[in-house]
Design a protein around this motif. Sequence first.
Motif, short mmCIF file in Angstrom:
data_model
loop_
_atom_site.label_atom_id
_atom_site.label_comp_id
_atom_site.label_asym_id
_atom_site.label_seq_id
_atom_site.Cartn_x
_atom_site.Cartn_y
_atom_site.Cartn_z
N GLN A 80 11.53 -6.43 4.16
CA GLN A 80 12.04 -5.17 3.62
C GLN A 80 13.21 -4.71 4.45
O GLN A 80 13.07 -4.46 5.66
N VAL A 114 15.65 -0.68 0.57
CA VAL A 114 15.41 -1.73 -0.42
C VAL A 114 13.90 -1.95 -0.54
O VAL A 114 13.18 -1.84 0.45
N GLU A 115 13.45 -2.29 -1.71
CA GLU A 115 12.02 -2.58 -1.89
C GLU A 115 11.66 -3.87 -1.15
O GLU A 115 12.49 -4.77 -1.00
N ARG A 116 10.43 -3.95 -0.74
CA ARG A 116 9.93 -5.17 -0.09
C ARG A 116 10.04 -6.34 -1.06
O ARG A 116 9.74 -6.20 -2.25
N GLU A 117 10.47 -7.48 -0.54
CA GLU A 117 10.67 -8.64 -1.40
C GLU A 117 9.98 -9.87 -0.85
O GLU A 117 9.77 -10.01 0.35
N THR A 161 1.58 -12.62 -4.77
CA THR A 161 1.08 -11.26 -4.90
C THR A 161 0.26 -10.93 -3.67
O THR A 161 -0.78 -11.57 -3.43
N TRP A 210 -0.58 -3.85 4.68
CA TRP A 210 0.56 -4.36 5.44
C TRP A 210 0.39 -3.99 6.91
O TRP A 210 -0.09 -2.92 7.25
#
Length: 121
Positions: free
Chosen positions: A39, A43-46, A106, A111
């Motif tokens: 991340q 920005v969104e986590r990718e 997924t 986290w």
Amino acid sequence: QVQLVESGGGLVQAGGSLRLSCAASGRTFTNYAMGWFRQAPGVEREFVAAISSSGVFTNYADSVKGRFTISRDNAKNTMYLQMNNLKAEDTAVYYCNALRYFRPATPRGDWGQGTQVTVSS
């Protein structure tokens, strides 16, 4: 449930390399496919990379293919991410997680704190 701790991040110049580690506690590590995610600020986590429970199968985001290599050592309950030819756009906090599904990757659990990777250009 698997508890995970990421390490190995740091500051590196563009073109350099780093090796991240994800240490797992608990005896169920070998039951799970695992993944790396990242991340960047704003920005969104990718998704970055995934590895099957046996380590035979791997999957990578297009942005890191050919530069990053995911691996695991089930005897040590540890997963790794070897990052070569780093680019400024790889700068992010990197997280590991067990996976609920391998493809698309997924995440399954909570986290952790992650490990910061900063690439200077």
